[in-house]
Each structure stands twice: as C-alpha cells, then as structure tokens.
Design a protein around this motif. Structure first.
Motif, PDB file in Angstrom:
ATOM      1  N   SER A 127      14.353  11.345 102.367  1.00 13.11           N
ATOM      2  CA  SER A 127      15.303  11.005 103.497  1.00 13.11           C
ATOM      3  C   SER A 127      16.593  10.292 103.062  1.00 13.11           C
ATOM      4  CB  SER A 127      14.630   9.884 104.292  1.00 13.11           C
ATOM      5  OG  SER A 127      13.351  10.296 104.712  1.00 13.11           O
ATOM      6  N   ALA A 128      16.694  10.150 101.922  1.00 17.00           N
ATOM      7  CA  ALA A 128      17.957   9.486 101.347  1.00 17.00           C
ATOM      8  C   ALA A 128      17.848   9.658  99.880  1.00 17.00           C
ATOM      9  CB  ALA A 128      18.294   8.289 101.864  1.00 17.00           C
ATOM     10  N   GLN A 129      18.839   9.057  99.004  1.00 13.13           N
ATOM     11  CA  GLN A 129      18.887   9.042  97.616  1.00 13.13           C
ATOM     12  C   GLN A 129      18.125   7.850  97.192  1.00 13.13           C
ATOM     13  OE1 GLN A 129      22.902   8.778  96.625  1.00 13.13           O
ATOM     14  NE2 GLN A 129      22.887   6.525  96.914  1.00 13.13           N
ATOM     15  N   GLY A 130      17.672   8.065  95.911  1.00 12.77           N
ATOM     16  CA  GLY A 130      16.609   6.949  95.404  1.00 12.77           C
ATOM     17  C   GLY A 130      16.032   7.290  94.068  1.00 12.77           C
ATOM     18  N   GLN A 131      14.792   6.542  93.776  1.00 10.08           N
ATOM     19  CA  GLN A 131      14.038   6.785  92.546  1.00 10.08           C
ATOM     20  C   GLN A 131      12.622   6.871  92.977  1.00 10.08           C
ATOM     21  OE1 GLN A 131      13.636   3.471  89.443  1.00 10.08           O
ATOM     22  NE2 GLN A 131      15.008   4.865  88.588  1.00 10.08           N
ATOM     23  N   VAL A 132      11.855   7.716  92.287  1.00 11.30           N
ATOM     24  CA  VAL A 132      10.523   7.925  92.616  1.00 11.30           C
ATOM     25  C   VAL A 132       9.821   6.732  92.201  1.00 11.30           C
ATOM     26  CG1 VAL A 132       8.245   9.134  92.447  1.00 11.30           C
ATOM     27  CG2 VAL A 132      10.472  10.517  92.601  1.00 11.30           C
ATOM     28  N   LEU A 133       9.250   5.770  93.129  1.00 15.97           N
ATOM     29  CA  LEU A 133       8.693   4.519  92.734  1.00 15.97           C
ATOM     30  C   LEU A 133       7.221   4.632  92.199  1.00 15.97           C
ATOM     31  CD1 LEU A 133       8.433   1.214  92.808  1.00 15.97           C
ATOM     32  CD2 LEU A 133       7.672   1.455  95.153  1.00 15.97           C
ATOM     33  N   ALA A 134       6.598   5.568  93.037  1.00 13.00           N
ATOM     34  CA  ALA A 134       5.008   6.077  92.623  1.00 13.00           C
ATOM     35  C   ALA A 134       4.607   7.300  93.370  1.00 13.00           C
ATOM     36  CB  ALA A 134       4.179   4.734  93.056  1.00 13.00           C
ATOM     37  N   VAL A 135       3.652   8.108  92.727  1.00 11.87           N
ATOM     38  CA  VAL A 135       2.729   9.189  93.325  1.00 11.87           C
ATOM     39  C   VAL A 135       1.555   8.944  93.154  1.00 11.87           C
ATOM     40  CG1 VAL A 135       4.879  10.725  92.953  1.00 11.87           C
ATOM     41  CG2 VAL A 135       2.963  10.485  91.141  1.00 11.87           C
ATOM     42  N   GLY A 136       0.618   9.365  93.925  1.00 10.97           N
ATOM     43  CA  GLY A 136      -0.704   9.099  94.144  1.00 10.97           C
ATOM     44  C   GLY A 136      -1.627   9.999  95.041  1.00 10.97           C
ATOM     45  N   ASP A 137      -2.816   9.924  94.685  1.00 14.71           N
ATOM     46  CA  ASP A 137      -3.897  10.605  95.519  1.00 14.71           C
ATOM     47  C   ASP A 137      -4.750   9.609  96.177  1.00 14.71           C
ATOM     48  OD1 ASP A 137      -5.246  12.260  97.333  1.00 14.71           O
ATOM     49  OD2 ASP A 137      -5.853  13.714  95.553  1.00 14.71           O
ATOM     50  N   TYR A 138      -4.424   9.087  97.518  1.00 14.21           N
ATOM     51  CA  TYR A 138      -5.290   7.859  98.109  1.00 14.21           C
ATOM     52  C   TYR A 138      -6.238   8.426  99.064  1.00 14.21           C
ATOM     53  CZ  TYR A 138      -1.368   5.814  95.967  1.00 14.21           C
ATOM     54  OH  TYR A 138      -0.114   5.179  95.206  1.00 14.21           O
ATOM     55  N   PHE A 139      -7.093   7.548  99.268  1.00 16.42           N
ATOM     56  CA  PHE A 139      -8.442   8.004 100.172  1.00 16.42           C
ATOM     57  C   PHE A 139      -7.711   8.125 101.616  1.00 16.42           C
ATOM     58  CE2 PHE A 139     -11.726   6.762 103.164  1.00 16.42           C
ATOM     59  CZ  PHE A 139     -12.840   7.387 102.473  1.00 16.42           C
ATOM     60  N   PHE A 140      -6.985   7.309 102.143  1.00 16.59           N
ATOM     61  CA  PHE A 140      -6.577   7.281 103.354  1.00 16.59           C
ATOM     62  C   PHE A 140      -5.180   8.071 103.525  1.00 16.59           C
ATOM     63  CE2 PHE A 140      -8.964   3.276 104.336  1.00 16.59           C
ATOM     64  CZ  PHE A 140      -9.781   3.765 105.154  1.00 16.59           C
ATOM     65  N   ASN A 141      -4.254   7.785 102.608  1.00 18.72           N
ATOM     66  CA  ASN A 141      -2.978   8.696 102.821  1.00 18.72           C
ATOM     67  C   ASN A 141      -2.916   9.949 102.129  1.00 18.72           C
ATOM     68  OD1 ASN A 141      -2.038   6.048 103.901  1.00 18.72           O
ATOM     69  ND2 ASN A 141      -1.005   5.601 102.167  1.00 18.72           N
ATOM     70  N   GLY A 142      -3.731  10.278 101.252  1.00 20.63           N
ATOM     71  CA  GLY A 142      -4.079  11.477 100.505  1.00 20.63           C
ATOM     72  C   GLY A 142      -2.948  11.447  99.641  1.00 20.63           C
ATOM     73  N   LYS A 143      -2.221  12.832  99.218  1.00 18.46           N
ATOM     74  CA  LYS A 143      -1.318  12.929  98.170  1.00 18.46           C
ATOM     75  C   LYS A 143       0.122  12.218  98.605  1.00 18.46           C
ATOM     76  CE  LYS A 143      -3.263  16.703  95.949  1.00 18.46           C
ATOM     77  NZ  LYS A 143      -3.103  18.171  95.192  1.00 18.46           N
ATOM     78  N   THR A 144       0.458  11.428  98.095  1.00 19.46           N
ATOM     79  CA  THR A 144       1.576  10.649  98.667  1.00 19.46           C
ATOM     80  C   THR A 144       2.771  10.113  97.759  1.00 19.46           C
ATOM     81  OG1 THR A 144       0.036   9.452 100.273  1.00 19.46           O
ATOM     82  CG2 THR A 144       2.321   8.163  99.808  1.00 19.46           C
ATOM     83  N   VAL A 145       3.955  10.431  98.201  1.00 14.19           N
ATOM     84  CA  VAL A 145       5.073   9.817  97.271  1.00 14.19           C
ATOM     85  C   VAL A 145       5.665   8.505  97.774  1.00 14.19           C
ATOM     86  CG1 VAL A 145       7.537  10.738  96.418  1.00 14.19           C
ATOM     87  CG2 VAL A 145       5.580  12.304  96.428  1.00 14.19           C
ATOM     88  N   PHE A 146       6.357   7.895  96.948  1.00 13.29           N
ATOM     89  CA  PHE A 146       6.971   6.566  97.544  1.00 13.29           C
ATOM     90  C   PHE A 146       8.350   6.642  96.796  1.00 13.29           C
ATOM     91  CE2 PHE A 146       2.604   5.356  97.284  1.00 13.29           C
ATOM     92  CZ  PHE A 146       2.196   4.407  98.369  1.00 13.29           C
ATOM     93  N   ILE A 147       9.256   6.766  97.569  1.00 11.99           N
ATOM     94  CA  ILE A 147      10.883   6.479  97.154  1.00 11.99           C
ATOM     95  C   ILE A 147      11.358   5.343  97.302  1.00 11.99           C
ATOM     96  CG2 ILE A 147      12.946   7.799  97.182  1.00 11.99           C
ATOM     97  CD1 ILE A 147      10.973   9.363  96.268  1.00 11.99           C
ATOM     98  N   ASP A 148      11.873   4.548  96.273  1.00  8.14           N
ATOM     99  CA  ASP A 148      12.724   3.421  96.224  1.00  8.14           C
ATOM    100  C   ASP A 148      14.113   3.677  96.442  1.00  8.14           C
ATOM    101  OD1 ASP A 148      13.846   0.886  95.751  1.00  8.14           O
ATOM    102  OD2 ASP A 148      13.409   1.107  93.541  1.00  8.14           O
ATOM    103  N   HIS A 149      14.483   3.143  97.596  1.00  7.39           N
ATOM    104  CA  HIS A 149      16.070   3.478  97.674  1.00  7.39           C
ATOM    105  C   HIS A 149      16.928   2.305  97.334  1.00  7.39           C
ATOM    106  CE1 HIS A 149      14.828   6.973 100.054  1.00  7.39           C
ATOM    107  NE2 HIS A 149      13.907   6.434 100.642  1.00  7.39           N
ATOM    108  N   GLY A 150      16.208   1.268  96.918  1.00  9.60           N
ATOM    109  CA  GLY A 150      17.261   0.147  96.469  1.00  9.60           C
ATOM    110  C   GLY A 150      17.178  -0.985  97.622  1.00  9.60           C
ATOM    111  N   ASN A 151      17.141  -2.286  97.132  1.00  5.19           N
ATOM    112  CA  ASN A 151      17.327  -3.386  97.894  1.00  5.19           C
ATOM    113  C   ASN A 151      16.134  -3.519  98.985  1.00  5.19           C
ATOM    114  OD1 ASN A 151      19.746  -4.092  96.375  1.00  5.19           O
ATOM    115  ND2 ASN A 151      20.808  -2.659  97.771  1.00  5.19           N
ATOM    116  N   GLY A 152      15.095  -3.178  98.435  1.00  4.92           N
ATOM    117  CA  GLY A 152      13.858  -3.250  99.411  1.00  4.92           C
ATOM    118  C   GLY A 152      13.431  -2.450 100.459  1.00  4.92           C
ATOM    119  N   LEU A 153      14.265  -1.214 100.251  1.00  2.00           N
ATOM    120  CA  LEU A 153      14.135  -0.056 101.278  1.00  2.00           C
ATOM    121  C   LEU A 153      13.196   0.973 100.624  1.00  2.00           C
ATOM    122  CD1 LEU A 153      14.709   1.047 104.073  1.00  2.00           C
ATOM    123  CD2 LEU A 153      16.667   1.748 102.954  1.00  2.00           C
ATOM    124  N   ILE A 154      12.034   1.301 101.214  1.00  2.00           N
ATOM    125  CA  ILE A 154      10.832   2.369 100.354  1.00  2.00           C
ATOM    126  C   ILE A 154      10.791   3.261 101.633  1.00  2.00           C
ATOM    127  CG2 ILE A 154       8.873   2.686  99.395  1.00  2.00           C
ATOM    128  CD1 ILE A 154       9.198  -0.361  98.331  1.00  2.00           C
TER     129      ILE A 154
END
Length: 286
Positions: A199-226
């Motif tokens: 959705s915007a520039q940032g850094q990949v905070l984590a990736v994983g395969d979760y029971f509820f969320n399935g395969k998921t990517v977390f992007i850290d956009h800085g200053n508490g925006l994820i």
C-alpha cells in the motif's frame, strides 16, 4: 512557500540531486479523520515554523505518529475498536515540556455479518489448534505494537489489489452463529492468484503462515504504521526487505480461515486496528 518549494524541486532535478534526501520539503497527506472506535483522530499540535522541536506524542504508553501538513504538526492517532467513547488525552512533549492534549471519541454502531463455515474445525478448535492460535495471536499482538522511528511516513495509501471492496471494517461477526471478534480489516474480493501490492513504501516486518490469517505479510511503514495482507496463496518478499509503494508482495488466495479466495487487508496505527478506507482517497474506493 509552495512556489519556492516547487522552484527548489525543479532546480534539484536539473542538477540531478537526490530530492528524497530533502525530507523537510515533503508534506504528509493526512488520512481522513474519524473520531470513533476503529477510526483515526487528527489532533493539531502547533506550527512547524515556531522553531520548536518536532513534538513527541503517546496514547497511554504507546508512541503515536506525528507528521506535518501545511506548516502544522499533527498527531495521527489510531483509536482501538474497544475504546470507550468520551474524552481522552494524549501526552505531548515539545522540547522539555510535557502536557496533555485532549480529544473526543464518539460512539459508533457497526453492522453485523453472519458467516457459515463448512469446515467446523475453524470455529470449534481442537486443543492443538487452540494452542497454536493463541501463540500466534500473542505474536501478532507484539508485531502490532512495533515502533520504528522514521524520518517520513507515507500516509497516502493505494488499495493493494484490484477488486471489489467486500467485507467492511468493524463488522460484528458471527461464525456458524457464534460471536467472534469484529472484522478488523477490509476485504477485497479477488480470485486466487491476483497480485497483491504494498500500500505504501516500508519494510517487511514479518511473514508467516497463521491458523486464522493464513499466509500473511506485515509491512512496517515507520512510526507505528503497519499494514497486514492475509490469506495469501504465495509470498514473494522476506522479513527485513525494503519495499516500494505498489511493489508485488505475493498472490491472493484462501489460506487460513477463509470462506473463499480474497485479500484481507488490515491497517495498524499505534497498536490499534483502524479502518483502512480512511487512508484511501475517495476516488480510489469502489
């Protein structure tokens, strides 16, 4: 001032200077304010031209994003879905002085959504699945509180996949008749294999395969925006990777607890899940 800025930018381009190295010339595009649980409060903090340092702000013990727009400082405050309506306070530090800054949260009644899942194991969890889900929920809770200071945070998002906006944020959900947590994201109705982009520039905070969320990517956009991108079929980025706005993160799917292929997109602001539509220009909403 805007004319001088434009002239300066043209000069920089002619001299092949790196304009991005001049962060003070940039102005944030503020999200839409919505002072309700699950919304965003935009709290003015004073002028940027008075020579004072950039304010630091907290909601409780959680740091809050502060940005400038049109020569003013603003706190951009994520309001949790379970926040009690009424008056609340930020703690604002400017220079050596700390003072409270109040804002009001209004009530909102979100609509209900009833979902029938054929796979009852996603609703009535086994002991092993419950233990796994609880571990993952705890880990995701920590990710949501992550704070990385950044010089600038891009608040003008793009919708991460091309499709109809379906399940809206805040829906009070019932799975097979049983109440569950409110829908803390926005669903985009897409077929499996649809490109999903940052959705915007940032850094990949984590990736994983979760029971509820399935395969998921977390992007850290800085200053508490994820941002979170869930139920993916494929992930094409790795933890720690820098990403640009519109960069491919993976392909949509139906992994985890999903009734069919779609993208579940969530936005986290100072640890609170907030309505992603508040970051999207009206012209881009379908």
């Amino acid at each position: 001032m805007h004319t001088l800025t434009a002239i300066t930018l043209r000069i920089c381009r002619r001299l092949n200077l790196l304009v991005l190295a001049w962060p003070l010339l940039a102005h944030a595009s503020l999200p839409n304010a919505s002072n309700v649980p699950g919304g965003i409060a935009i709290v003015p903090l004073g002028s940027t031209s008075n020579g004072a340092d950039k304010p630091q702000t907290w909601l409780g013990d959680q740091p809050v994003l502060v940005t400038s727009d049109h020569d003013q400082w603003y706190a951009v405050v994520g309001l949790p879905l379970d926040m009690t309506p009424g008056s609340h306070e930020l703690s604002v530090k400017i220079g050596s002085e700390t003072k409270p800054e109040s804002f009001v949260v209004n009530p909102k009644n979100y609509p209900e959504q009833r979902v029938t899942l054929k796979d009852k194991s996603k609703v009535e969890l086994s002991a092993a699945d419950l233990a796994r889900a609880e571990r993952e929920i705890s880990a995701i809770k920590e990710l949501k509180r992550h704070w990385r200071p950044a010089q600038d945070t891009d608040l003008a998002f793009i919708v991460p996949a091309e499709g109809k906006l379906a399940g809206r944020f805040g829906l009070r959900r019932f799975f097979n008749g049983e109440p569950r947590s409110p829908h803390a994201g926005l669903d985009v109705a897409v077929a499996s294999g649809t490109p999903v982009k940052a959705s915007a520039q940032g850094q990949v905070l984590a990736v994983g395969d979760y029971f509820f969320n399935g395969k998921t990517v977390f992007i850290d956009h800085g200053n508490g925006l994820i941002t979170m991108y869930c139920h993916l079929e494929r992930i094409d980025v790795q933890t720690g990777e820098a990403v640009s706005k519109g960069q491919l993160l993976g392909l949509s799917g139906k992994t985890g607890r999903a009734t069919g292929p779609h993208l579940h997109w969530s936005v986290v602001l100072n640890g609170a899940m907030v309505d992603p539509e508040l970051f999207i220009p009206a012209k881009d909403l379908q």
